[in-house]
Design an enzyme around this catalytic site. Structure first.
Site, mmCIF file in Angstrom:
data_model
loop_
_atom_site.group_PDB
_atom_site.id
_atom_site.type_symbol
_atom_site.label_atom_id
_atom_site.label_comp_id
_atom_site.label_asym_id
_atom_site.label_seq_id
_atom_site.Cartn_x
_atom_site.Cartn_y
_atom_site.Cartn_z
ATOM 1 N N HIS A 159 0.840 -1.222 0.000
ATOM 2 C CA HIS A 159 0.000 0.000 0.000
ATOM 3 C C HIS A 159 0.867 1.261 0.000
ATOM 4 O O HIS A 159 0.433 2.305 0.476
ATOM 5 C CB HIS A 159 -0.944 0.041 1.200
ATOM 6 N N SER A 286 15.043 20.710 -16.161
ATOM 7 C CA SER A 286 13.823 21.468 -16.427
ATOM 8 C C SER A 286 14.227 22.747 -17.148
ATOM 9 O O SER A 286 15.276 23.316 -16.866
ATOM 10 C CB SER A 286 13.128 21.789 -15.112
ATOM 11 N N LYS A 292 16.290 21.231 -11.066
ATOM 12 C CA LYS A 292 15.638 19.945 -11.344
ATOM 13 C C LYS A 292 16.531 18.932 -12.056
ATOM 14 O O LYS A 292 17.318 19.276 -12.918
ATOM 15 C CB LYS A 292 14.385 20.157 -12.214
ATOM 16 N N GLU A 299 10.174 7.663 -16.606
ATOM 17 C CA GLU A 299 8.809 8.157 -16.848
ATOM 18 C C GLU A 299 8.325 7.773 -18.243
ATOM 19 O O GLU A 299 7.177 7.361 -18.434
ATOM 20 C CB GLU A 299 8.768 9.678 -16.689
#
Ligand code: ARG
Length: 466
Positions: A159, A286, A292, A299
């Site tokens: 979970h 970024s 970043k 991804e």
């Protein structure tokens, strides 16, 4: 409406298709990548036609030479593909016949229906072998990362909440197991792909005495004993796309496994977890936020699984309502299969490279794994070993956890007196349950994450993947 523009169609037709019809129906823009398979199939077919006397030896040889020349030109980028010739089969055959008159005999007892089925089987067979190789390498990369960090313990999650401690390598090996099942599904799919459909003609074979076994042998459609593998029903052979569906399905499940691995990597690379660090070359920045460093590879691996799953759905939907046998709808199968094969293979490869450029932050993992709550279940097991029914032990330890929370202390900092306030017969040894190293050693059975079992598994995999 555009005018009818005559192209190289004759016989029954007074004119060629209208230009927009030609544009709508062409497949050369994507099936040209089957040229190698198409040429191999044609050479084998020509050899067989000469064996049964439809072609003389000289004609068969001239055809083979002509096809090889065309192949070289295609490979060298000099071949002129003609969209008005619709597909790869007609482009190659028309050009061959222009150069070698006997080329006009090549299509004897052959239809594009069995030809395209053949080309796709040949193409997919190679593709499966390439993917299987890349998949094995991804497994290797996981095992290497596990081996390089074999002492690292992290919390295991259910979970997405901390559950029980596991070796980092144990977590990685879970993916190695998944990919192994994918590899075996791939091998299984290859068995059913590796069957020769040529000789099925358009739908009902041929009246000529074709030697199907010869063609099959020529193209490597043989079993482990070298016996030719032939489709057994001409109607099935020209309409069957099961092997493509199987491939897309195996690939879709593989992509889902990849996506889950990617998700773990993304979480682990976040500041909140900081279990791993991906090398700069395998991350991106970024355009706005200078600080970043994003795990874009993972991804995109996760994202691309969507199209791979979608391709499987497209293919199933494409086939669902088709009457026997070949229908032009089937032309739509190729792009889905090509896209699946390209996407999955590229993703598997880049993920392996990324994992080889990933380091583990040992101290962050140690801190996270030191959470004594991860061993609450061990405390219940301790009570079970003292003879308490597990349900009761679960309840008692639940009270101990609540007590620790009330006192604002970690579980392992409770005193014996405090422990005994939840259950008076806790022994002095109860608190030693929270020794993480010892706790890991207690998990020794097959499949469990003790250091000896994980090392054994790492060794086994290393050997198996060599
Ligand atoms: N381009 C076609 C395909 O991909 C080849 C087979 C065409 N056969 C036919 N009878 N029109 O399916």
């Amino acid at each position: 409406m555009k005018n009818h523009k005559p192209v190289s169609r004759s016989g029954r037709f007074a004119s060629g298709p209208a230009e927009d019809v030609a544009q709508f129906t062409e497949s050369i823009s994507f099936d040209r990548r089957l040229w190698r398979q198409d040429i191999a199939g044609s050479k084998a077919h020509a050899k067989m036609l000469s064996a049964i006397g439809v072609l003389t030896n000289e004609e068969a040889e001239a055809i083979a030479r002509g096809l090889d020349e065309i192949g070289q030109e295609i490979a060298g980028g000099q071949f002129e593909w003609k969209p008005e010739l619709e597909d790869v089969h007609m482009n190659i055959e028309a050009e061959l016949t222009r150069r070698v008159p006997a080329g006009a005999k090549l299509h004897t007892s052959r239809s594009r229906n069995d030809q395209v089925a053949l080309d796709m089987r040949l193409w997919l067979r190679d593709e499966i072998d390439l993917l299987a190789g890349e998949l094995k390498d991804l497994q290797r990369a996981l095992v290497e990362l596990g081996q390089a960090n074999s002492a690292v313990i992290i919390p295991g999650y259910t979970h997405l909440q901390r559950a029980q401690p596991v070796f980092f390598a144990h977590h990685l090996l879970a993916y190695v197991e998944m990919f192994e099942r994918d590899a075996s599904r791939l091998a299984d799919c290859r068995r059913r792909t590796n069957i020769c459909p040529l000789g099925s003609g358009a739908i009902a074979g041929s009246t000529l005495p074709l030697k199907r076994e010869l063609v099959a042998r020529e193209l490597g459609f043989t079993d482990e004993k070298g016996r030719p593998l032939l489709t057994q029903n001409s109607m099935d052979a020209v309409s069957d796309r099961d092997f493509m569906v199987e491939f897309c399905s195996v690939a879709a499940l593989m992509a889902v496994h990849i996506s889950r691995l990617a998700e773990d990597v993304i979480l682990w690379a976040s500041e909140e977890f900081s279990f791993i660090k991906i090398a700069d070359a395998y991350t991106t920045g970024s355009s706005l936020m200078p600080q970043k460093k994003n795990p874009d590879i993972a991804e995109l691996a996760r994202g691309k699984s969507g199209r791979v799953v979608g391709n499987l759905m497209s293919l199933l939907t494409l086939l669902k309502g088709l009457p026997m046998t070949y229908n032009r709808d089937l032309q739509e199968d190729k792009e889905r299969v090509f896209d699946t094969a390209d996407t999955v293979r590229m993703t598997v490869r880049i993920l392996a490279a990324m994992l080889r450029h990933t380091s583990v932050n040992g101290s962050r993992c140690r801190t996270a794994a030191a959470d004594p709550q991860l061993l609450a279940t061990d405390l219940a097991d301790y009570l079970v070993l003292k003879g308490m029914p597990f349900r009761q032990a679960h309840h008692v330890v639940g009270e101990v956890v609540a007590l620790a929370e009330r006192k604002g202390k970690p579980l392992n900092k409770l005193t014996l007196t405090e422990l005994r306030s939840a259950y008076p017969r806790f022994g002095r040894d109860a608190l030693s349950t929270f020794d993480l190293k010892k706790a890991m050693e207690r998990r020794t059975m097959i499949g469990a994450p003790s250091s000896s079992e994980v090392s054994r598994q790492l060794r086994l995999w290393k050997k198996q993947l060599d």
